[in-house]
Write a protein that holds these residues in place. Structure first.
Motif, PDB file in Angstrom:
ATOM      1  N   ARG A   1       0.827  -1.213   0.000  1.00  9.14           N
ATOM      2  CA  ARG A   1       0.000   0.000   0.000  1.00  9.14           C
ATOM      3  C   ARG A   1       0.853   1.251   0.000  1.00  9.14           C
ATOM      4  NH1 ARG A   1      -3.725  -0.834   5.012  1.00  9.14           N
ATOM      5  NH2 ARG A   1      -3.122  -2.998   4.955  1.00  9.14           N
TER       6      ARG A   1
ATOM      7  N   THR B   1      -3.450   5.189  -3.097  1.00  9.34           N
ATOM      8  CA  THR B   1      -4.861   4.932  -2.787  1.00  9.34           C
ATOM      9  C   THR B   1      -5.669   4.479  -4.001  1.00  9.34           C
ATOM     10  OG1 THR B   1      -5.402   7.258  -3.166  1.00  9.34           O
ATOM     11  CG2 THR B   1      -4.858   6.598  -0.899  1.00  9.34           C
ATOM     12  N   THR B   2      -5.078   4.571  -5.183  1.00 14.89           N
ATOM     13  CA  THR B   2      -5.761   4.180  -6.413  1.00 14.89           C
ATOM     14  C   THR B   2      -4.828   3.311  -7.237  1.00 14.89           C
ATOM     15  OG1 THR B   2      -6.927   6.298  -6.411  1.00 14.89           O
ATOM     16  CG2 THR B   2      -6.967   5.055  -8.460  1.00 14.89           C
TER      17      THR B   2
ATOM     18  N   GLU C   1     -10.128   1.803  -6.035  1.00 16.54           N
ATOM     19  CA  GLU C   1      -9.763   2.647  -4.896  1.00 16.54           C
ATOM     20  C   GLU C   1      -9.593   1.754  -3.673  1.00 16.54           C
ATOM     21  OE1 GLU C   1      -9.457   6.062  -4.777  1.00 16.54           O
ATOM     22  OE2 GLU C   1      -9.862   6.245  -6.927  1.00 16.54           O
TER      23      GLU C   1
ATOM     24  N   LYS D   1     -10.766   2.041   3.480  1.00 13.37           N
ATOM     25  CA  LYS D   1     -10.080   2.386   4.729  1.00 13.37           C
ATOM     26  C   LYS D   1      -9.350   1.203   5.354  1.00 13.37           C
ATOM     27  CE  LYS D   1     -13.029   6.218   5.597  1.00 13.37           C
ATOM     28  NZ  LYS D   1     -13.694   7.135   6.363  1.00 13.37           N
TER      29      LYS D   1
ATOM     30  N   GLY E   1      -7.717  -0.936   3.494  1.00 16.32           N
ATOM     31  CA  GLY E   1      -6.660  -1.294   2.567  1.00 16.32           C
ATOM     32  C   GLY E   1      -7.061  -2.393   1.589  1.00 16.32           C
TER      33      GLY E   1
END
Length: 155
Positions: free
Chosen positions: A33, A38-39, A90, A93, A95
Motif C-alpha cells: 500500500r 490509494t488508487t 480505490e 479504509k 486497505g
C-alpha cells in the motif's frame, strides 16, 4: 515476518498469502500500500494471474500499448486482452480493493490468494495456481537463466 524498510530499495518485492472475501475484496499488504497509493489499476496478467498496477505504471504501460500498430492483428489482440477488462480500484479504509467477478474468473480466484511483488506491479494469483507456477519455475530456473544469458541478460 515483514522485511525492514531499506533506503534505496523501491518497487514491489515479497510474497503475501491472504484470502479474498465473499464480496470479492482483497486486502493489500501495508508494504504494498505504501508504494501503491490509494488508487490502482487491476488488469488481466499473463500466465493466469491478475496485475495490480500503480496509476503511474499503468500510464507507462498504456503509452506502450498506444504505440502498437492498429493494423497488426497480434497488436490488436494484445490490446484486447489487457484493456477491456482493466478497472480502476480505490483502496478502502481497511486497505482492500474490490476485484470484479470477470477478473476473478479469469484468475481462477475464489478464496486463497497470493500477492507477489514484481517490482513495478503486483501479481495476484489463486494460491493453487501460484503453487503450480512456482514449482515449474523452481524446477526450470537453470534453463530459464541460460535462455536469458543467450538473450544477453546477465544477472
Amino acid at each position: 515476518m515483514d522485511s525492514p524498510e531499506v533506503p534505496g530499495i523501491d518497487g514491489f518485492i515479497g510474497e503475501y498469502s491472504h484470502s479474498i472475501d465473499a464480496k470479492g475484496r482483497v486486502i493489500i499488504p501495508q508494504k504494498f500500500r505504501d508504494e501503491l497509493g490509494t488508487t490502482c489499476v487491476v488488469s488481466k496478467g499473463l500466465d493466469g494471474c491478475l496485475w495490480i498496477h500503480p496509476v503511474e505504471e499503468w500510464r507507462v504501460f498504456q503509452s506502450r500499448i498506444r504505440s502498437l500498430s492498429k493494423i497488426d492483428r497480434q497488436s490488436r489482440q494484445f490490446v484486447r486482452f489487457f484493456l477491456p477488462g482493466a478497472v480502476v480500484c480505490e483502496l478502502d479504509k481497511q486497505g482492500r480493493i474490490l476485484i470484479p467477478a470477470a477478473l476473478r474468473r479469469y484468475g481462477g480466484i475464489s478464496k486463497d490468494i497470493v500477492l507477489a511483488g514484481m517490482d513495478t506491479r503486483i501479481e495476484l494469483w489463486s494460491a493453487e495456481r501460484w503453487a503450480e507456477e512456482t514449482e515449474v519455475n523452481d524446477s526450470n530456473m537453470e534453463n530459464i537463466a541460460e535462455h536469458l544469458a543467450e538473450l544477453g541478460v546477465e544477472i
